[in-house]
Scaffold this motif. Structure first.
Motif, PDB file in Angstrom:
ATOM      1  N   LEU A 103     -44.123 -10.906  30.659  1.00 58.59           N
ATOM      2  CA  LEU A 103     -44.643 -10.458  31.881  1.00 58.59           C
ATOM      3  C   LEU A 103     -44.551  -8.939  31.706  1.00 58.59           C
ATOM      4  CD1 LEU A 103     -47.392 -10.873  32.972  1.00 58.59           C
ATOM      5  CD2 LEU A 103     -46.239 -11.021  35.162  1.00 58.59           C
ATOM      6  N   GLY A 104     -42.604  -8.781  32.285  1.00 56.30           N
ATOM      7  CA  GLY A 104     -42.902  -8.134  32.284  1.00 56.30           C
ATOM      8  C   GLY A 104     -42.270  -7.165  33.390  1.00 56.30           C
ATOM      9  N   VAL A 105     -41.778  -8.429  34.699  1.00 55.66           N
ATOM     10  CA  VAL A 105     -41.657  -7.918  35.695  1.00 55.66           C
ATOM     11  C   VAL A 105     -41.025  -7.696  35.409  1.00 55.66           C
ATOM     12  CG1 VAL A 105     -44.275  -9.659  37.125  1.00 55.66           C
ATOM     13  CG2 VAL A 105     -41.752 -10.528  36.630  1.00 55.66           C
ATOM     14  N   ASP A 106     -39.699  -7.372  37.662  1.00 51.65           N
ATOM     15  CA  ASP A 106     -38.919  -6.739  37.770  1.00 51.65           C
ATOM     16  C   ASP A 106     -38.020  -7.722  38.104  1.00 51.65           C
ATOM     17  OD1 ASP A 106     -38.620  -3.990  36.485  1.00 51.65           O
ATOM     18  OD2 ASP A 106     -40.421  -4.039  36.688  1.00 51.65           O
ATOM     19  N   ALA A 107     -39.067  -8.700  39.460  1.00 53.85           N
ATOM     20  CA  ALA A 107     -38.434  -9.085  40.172  1.00 53.85           C
ATOM     21  C   ALA A 107     -39.221 -10.487  40.489  1.00 53.85           C
ATOM     22  CB  ALA A 107     -37.923  -8.454  41.249  1.00 53.85           C
ATOM     23  N   ILE A 108     -38.792 -11.652  40.746  1.00 55.93           N
ATOM     24  CA  ILE A 108     -39.025 -13.056  41.314  1.00 55.93           C
ATOM     25  C   ILE A 108     -39.187 -12.930  42.315  1.00 55.93           C
ATOM     26  CG2 ILE A 108     -39.642 -14.086  39.398  1.00 55.93           C
ATOM     27  CD1 ILE A 108     -37.316 -15.721  40.063  1.00 55.93           C
ATOM     28  N   TRP A 109     -40.458 -13.528  43.852  1.00 64.59           N
ATOM     29  CA  TRP A 109     -39.761 -13.511  45.056  1.00 64.59           C
ATOM     30  C   TRP A 109     -40.418 -14.844  45.107  1.00 64.59           C
ATOM     31  CZ3 TRP A 109     -44.642 -12.864  48.429  1.00 64.59           C
ATOM     32  CH2 TRP A 109     -45.148 -12.812  48.996  1.00 64.59           C
ATOM     33  N   ILE A 110     -39.289 -16.290  45.594  1.00 65.60           N
ATOM     34  CA  ILE A 110     -39.913 -17.539  45.147  1.00 65.60           C
ATOM     35  C   ILE A 110     -40.759 -17.436  47.487  1.00 65.60           C
ATOM     36  CG2 ILE A 110     -39.367 -19.167  45.238  1.00 65.60           C
ATOM     37  CD1 ILE A 110     -36.823 -18.671  43.183  1.00 65.60           C
ATOM     38  N   SER A 111     -41.271 -17.936  47.383  1.00 62.16           N
ATOM     39  CA  SER A 111     -41.600 -18.878  48.787  1.00 62.16           C
ATOM     40  C   SER A 111     -40.848 -20.118  49.080  1.00 62.16           C
ATOM     41  CB  SER A 111     -43.179 -19.558  48.334  1.00 62.16           C
ATOM     42  OG  SER A 111     -44.023 -18.637  48.542  1.00 62.16           O
ATOM     43  N   PRO A 112     -40.607 -20.050  50.680  1.00 57.60           N
ATOM     44  CA  PRO A 112     -39.369 -21.026  51.272  1.00 57.60           C
ATOM     45  C   PRO A 112     -39.232 -22.841  50.272  1.00 57.60           C
ATOM     46  CG  PRO A 112     -40.903 -20.569  52.509  1.00 57.60           C
ATOM     47  CD  PRO A 112     -41.156 -20.263  51.203  1.00 57.60           C
ATOM     48  N   ILE A 113     -37.816 -22.409  49.988  1.00 55.28           N
ATOM     49  CA  ILE A 113     -37.544 -23.427  49.805  1.00 55.28           C
ATOM     50  C   ILE A 113     -36.048 -24.080  49.766  1.00 55.28           C
ATOM     51  CG2 ILE A 113     -37.229 -22.380  47.300  1.00 55.28           C
ATOM     52  CD1 ILE A 113     -34.742 -21.399  46.829  1.00 55.28           C
ATOM     53  N   PHE A 114     -35.591 -23.851  51.418  1.00 52.55           N
ATOM     54  CA  PHE A 114     -35.186 -24.095  52.496  1.00 52.55           C
ATOM     55  C   PHE A 114     -35.162 -25.857  52.394  1.00 52.55           C
ATOM     56  CE2 PHE A 114     -34.905 -19.404  52.844  1.00 52.55           C
ATOM     57  CZ  PHE A 114     -34.023 -19.149  52.413  1.00 52.55           C
ATOM     58  N   VAL A 115     -34.441 -26.674  52.722  1.00 55.22           N
ATOM     59  CA  VAL A 115     -33.957 -27.735  53.773  1.00 55.22           C
ATOM     60  C   VAL A 115     -35.068 -27.715  54.724  1.00 55.22           C
ATOM     61  CG1 VAL A 115     -33.391 -29.962  55.064  1.00 55.22           C
ATOM     62  CG2 VAL A 115     -31.887 -28.233  53.375  1.00 55.22           C
ATOM     63  N   SER A 116     -36.380 -29.268  54.512  1.00 52.29           N
ATOM     64  CA  SER A 116     -37.642 -28.882  55.004  1.00 52.29           C
ATOM     65  C   SER A 116     -38.400 -30.010  55.494  1.00 52.29           C
ATOM     66  CB  SER A 116     -38.694 -27.803  54.932  1.00 52.29           C
ATOM     67  OG  SER A 116     -40.004 -28.054  55.106  1.00 52.29           O
ATOM     68  N   PRO A 117     -39.248 -30.781  56.393  1.00 49.61           N
ATOM     69  CA  PRO A 117     -39.691 -32.221  56.385  1.00 49.61           C
ATOM     70  C   PRO A 117     -40.797 -31.198  55.706  1.00 49.61           C
ATOM     71  CG  PRO A 117     -39.334 -30.452  58.552  1.00 49.61           C
ATOM     72  CD  PRO A 117     -38.971 -30.210  57.719  1.00 49.61           C
ATOM     73  N   MET A 118     -41.362 -30.142  55.405  1.00 46.38           N
ATOM     74  CA  MET A 118     -42.830 -29.570  54.757  1.00 46.38           C
ATOM     75  C   MET A 118     -43.986 -30.301  55.822  1.00 46.38           C
ATOM     76  SD  MET A 118     -41.669 -28.461  51.686  1.00 46.38           S
ATOM     77  CE  MET A 118     -40.135 -28.233  50.891  1.00 46.38           C
ATOM     78  N   HIS A 119     -43.873 -29.824  57.123  1.00 45.06           N
ATOM     79  CA  HIS A 119     -44.919 -30.196  57.784  1.00 45.06           C
ATOM     80  C   HIS A 119     -45.595 -28.895  57.225  1.00 45.06           C
ATOM     81  CE1 HIS A 119     -43.983 -33.743  59.846  1.00 45.06           C
ATOM     82  NE2 HIS A 119     -42.834 -32.318  60.469  1.00 45.06           N
ATOM     83  N   ASP A 120     -45.430 -27.406  57.698  1.00 47.31           N
ATOM     84  CA  ASP A 120     -46.014 -26.231  56.753  1.00 47.31           C
ATOM     85  C   ASP A 120     -45.215 -25.784  55.371  1.00 47.31           C
ATOM     86  OD1 ASP A 120     -47.624 -23.856  56.668  1.00 47.31           O
ATOM     87  OD2 ASP A 120     -46.483 -22.856  57.880  1.00 47.31           O
ATOM     88  N   PHE A 121     -45.180 -27.002  54.896  1.00 44.79           N
ATOM     89  CA  PHE A 121     -44.386 -27.161  53.055  1.00 44.79           C
ATOM     90  C   PHE A 121     -43.487 -25.661  52.732  1.00 44.79           C
ATOM     91  CE2 PHE A 121     -48.900 -28.476  52.558  1.00 44.79           C
ATOM     92  CZ  PHE A 121     -48.007 -29.922  52.198  1.00 44.79           C
ATOM     93  N   GLY A 122     -42.479 -25.654  54.003  1.00 43.86           N
ATOM     94  CA  GLY A 122     -41.343 -24.881  53.723  1.00 43.86           C
ATOM     95  C   GLY A 122     -40.972 -23.891  55.022  1.00 43.86           C
ATOM     96  N   TYR A 123     -42.107 -23.853  55.162  1.00 45.35           N
ATOM     97  CA  TYR A 123     -42.675 -23.247  56.155  1.00 45.35           C
ATOM     98  C   TYR A 123     -41.716 -22.960  57.990  1.00 45.35           C
ATOM     99  CZ  TYR A 123     -44.250 -19.321  53.396  1.00 45.35           C
ATOM    100  OH  TYR A 123     -43.958 -18.274  52.816  1.00 45.35           O
ATOM    101  N   ASP A 124     -41.534 -24.063  58.011  1.00 44.21           N
ATOM    102  CA  ASP A 124     -40.724 -25.256  58.727  1.00 44.21           C
ATOM    103  C   ASP A 124     -39.112 -25.616  58.142  1.00 44.21           C
ATOM    104  OD1 ASP A 124     -42.021 -26.521  57.282  1.00 44.21           O
ATOM    105  OD2 ASP A 124     -41.680 -28.943  58.336  1.00 44.21           O
ATOM    106  N   VAL A 125     -38.220 -24.534  58.742  1.00 41.39           N
ATOM    107  CA  VAL A 125     -37.208 -25.086  57.788  1.00 41.39           C
ATOM    108  C   VAL A 125     -36.271 -25.246  59.015  1.00 41.39           C
ATOM    109  CG1 VAL A 125     -34.678 -23.088  57.003  1.00 41.39           C
ATOM    110  CG2 VAL A 125     -37.316 -22.274  56.634  1.00 41.39           C
ATOM    111  N   ALA A 126     -35.000 -26.206  58.431  1.00 42.50           N
ATOM    112  CA  ALA A 126     -34.346 -27.589  59.029  1.00 42.50           C
ATOM    113  C   ALA A 126     -33.236 -27.053  58.657  1.00 42.50           C
ATOM    114  CB  ALA A 126     -34.782 -29.284  58.802  1.00 42.50           C
ATOM    115  N   ASP A 127     -32.478 -26.310  57.529  1.00 45.69           N
ATOM    116  CA  ASP A 127     -31.592 -25.956  57.597  1.00 45.69           C
ATOM    117  C   ASP A 127     -31.357 -25.101  56.741  1.00 45.69           C
ATOM    118  OD1 ASP A 127     -28.840 -25.474  56.527  1.00 45.69           O
ATOM    119  OD2 ASP A 127     -28.548 -27.387  55.894  1.00 45.69           O
ATOM    120  N   TYR A 128     -30.858 -23.523  57.000  1.00 47.95           N
ATOM    121  CA  TYR A 128     -31.624 -21.733  56.142  1.00 47.95           C
ATOM    122  C   TYR A 128     -30.663 -21.398  55.159  1.00 47.95           C
ATOM    123  CZ  TYR A 128     -34.594 -20.808  60.049  1.00 47.95           C
ATOM    124  OH  TYR A 128     -35.806 -20.361  61.413  1.00 47.95           O
TER     125      TYR A 128
END
Length: 559
Positions: free
Chosen positions: A81-106
């Protein structure tokens, strides 16, 4: 030093699980400016960023949810594609009430996405391909499952009580003030065991941290160091402008323009619950940390504020975030005159040394192809990737994906579940990436967590990669032009005088001059193209020198 920092950071976030203290040294693929060439410290100015919603990019283990190994398996698509960087939405430990935007271990990876070893492998694979990797930092709030909050909730005299925002009830026993959660309802949740309310700007499972507490601040700064030590190239900082609240917690004023379809959160103006002066000192400290690492680490702030306030987050006396996200293209009317005014005002507002940036879509807002239609989505792509500044591309926009209708029994988004019927849900823009015409679009071996769009058998990466006239081909060509021409990557900018639905501007650097002309309507429009070579257009066929065809955009290398 790096290994010791990791271990210390892990102790801060210890939970009932056996802590996994990472070993080793920072990634050898991180390069200083001397090692990487003249642009190393400004890659985020000349480059482009691609947002990945990890649940929906690629499933590698057959559970219907995307993961880190899946992202690694698809890195070559991003290189092509030709992009230079990827930004990944939250992947930290979470109960996923808001799909990773509720972090239980940073400082650990949620098992749904993989392990720290999987992350290290992804980071190394990205760096080996010349891709930077950014993470999503969520400092405003944690999950109520975080060990910090469990301690804070345990008693009023617990040492971590003040790590979160607790207030006594109002005289009538109700919430302390009228602040409203962004997901609707009061932003205060009563805790019967301790007789106080805690504040949550979002879900009740997302308790806001008290950034006025120096221990909170120190612990969260160590989170940044933990991942920088590991080799990440930067962070997108979630809801940065929310992080500090008015010290006296007064009511927010009523919003005189409120309408129910806007969502309950807009019933009040968040003047006391967001954008407090103290947040700028916090952002400046984050910047000092980032600037202390080699390789041009970058901080991008999510800030939904008017432009005059957004500019403050570049820093007035002290540098703050490198890029306060500019969401105007997401919200602006799709009209040439409105866009021209918006672009001019934004450019004029930038502080000295402030670098612009542009965003067409993200995981919270309707997709650009839904907002403006397929033909204009091609024009929008040309706009995004030829304006001055750093562009961010939302996964799937390079295919022209549209919002997907989600059946009621498949709805996942807590916002839609809490305020149904107003079209506020975000599931339609988070659906799986269609890779090919095989079962489940090559995303998974099983039914995905959200349904695919109905056109996935033909609108997919494999099909568009073979079609020179596809949206994917257009994105590839545009990103290739940015790499090839300094005038587009880092050149100056000037709007050209136009009328009606035509938007045109000039980019130049040194002797190189490029003109971009965009017809934001479906009808032919008179426009005298300058003499030169048409190096890219959004429509097939020849280009007239006195007319822009309907839905046509052209890039001209001026002689």
């Amino acid at each position: 030093m790096a290994g010791a920092m990791r271990c210390n950071a892990r102790k801060l976030f210890a939970s009932s699980r056996e802590p996994k203290c990472p070993k080793g040294t920072p990634s050898p693929l991180l390069r200083s400016s001397a090692q990487a060439g003249g642009r190393a410290m400004t890659w985020w100015k000349t480059g482009s960023i691609y947002q990945i919603y990890p649940r929906s990019f690629q499933d590698s283990d057959g559970d219907g949810v995307g993961d880190l190994k899946g992202i690694e398996a698809r890195l070559d698509h991003l290189v092509a594609l030709g992009v230079d960087a990827i930004w990944i939405s939250p992947i930290f430990v979470s109960p996923m009430h808001d799909f990773g935007y509720d972090v239980a271990d940073y400082c650990d990876i949620d098992p749904r996405f993989g392990t720290l070893a999987d992350f290290d492998a992804l980071l190394a694979a990205a760096h080996a391909r010349g891709l930077k990797l950014l993470l999503d930092f969520v400092p405003n709030h944690s999950s109520t499952d975080h060990p910090w909050f469990r301690e804070s909730r345990s008693s009023r005299d617990n040492p971590k009580r003040d790590w979160y925002i607790w207030r006594d009830p109002a005289p009538d026993g109700g919430p302390p003030n009228n602040w409203i959660s962004d997901f609707g309802g009061s932003a205060w949740e009563y805790d019967a065991a301790t007789g106080q309310y805690y504040y949550h700007a979002f879900l009740k499972e997302q308790a806001d941290l008290n950034w006025r507490n120096p221990d909170v601040r120190a612990a969260m700064m160590d989170v940044l160091r933990f991942w920088f030590d590991r080799g990440v190239d930067g962070f997108r900082i979630d809801v940065l402008w929310h992080m500090v609240k008015h010290a006296d917690f007064p009511d927010n004023p009523a919003n005189p323009a409120y309408r129910p379809e806007m969502g309950e959160m807009h019933a009040v103006l968040q003047s006391n619950s967001t954008d407090q002066p103290e947040v700028h000192d916090i952002a400046a400290e984050m910047r000092r940390i980032a600037d202390g690492y080699p390789g041009g680490r970058v901080l991008i702030g999510e800030i939904y504020l008017p432009i005059e306030k957004l500019m403050h987050y570049y820093g007035i006396d002290t540098p703050e975030v490198h890029l306060p996200f500019n969401f105007q293209l997401i919200e602006a009317p799709w009209d040439a005159r409105s866009l021209a005014t918006m672009i001019a005002d934004y450019e004029a507002a930038l502080p000295s040394g402030g670098w612009p940036n542009w965003v067409l879509g993200n995981h919270d807002r309707p997709r650009i192809a839904t907002r403006v239609g397929g033909p204009q989505a091609r024009v929008a792509a040309m706009l995004l990737l030829t304006l001055r500044g750093t562009p961010t591309i939302y996964y799937g926009d390079e295919l022209g994906l549209t919002d997907v209708a989600i059946p009621p029994d498949r709805v996942q988004d807590p916002r839609e579940l809490r305020e149904p019927g107003w079209g506020l849900g975000r599931d339609p823009v988070r659906t799986p990436m269609p890779w090919n015409a095989s079962d489940h679009a090559g995303f998974s071996s099983v039914e995905p967590w959200l349904p695919l769009g109905p056109d996935w058998p033909t609108r997919n990466v494999a099909a568009q990669a073979q079609d020179a006239g596809s949206m994917l081909a257009l994105y590839r060509d545009l990103l290739s032009l940015r790499r090839k021409h300094d005038a587009l990557a880092e050149g100056d900018f000037r709007l050209l005088e136009t009328t009606g639905p035509v938007l045109a501007y000039e980019r130049w650097r040194g002797d190189e001059r490029i003109v971009v002309a965009l017809n934001l309507s479906g009808e032919d429009q008179p426009f005298a193209l300058p003499a030169g070579e048409v190096v890219l257009r959004t429509l097939p066929g020849g280009v007239r020198t006195d007319t822009l065809r309907g839905n046509e955009g052209v890039v001209i290398l001026v002689r």
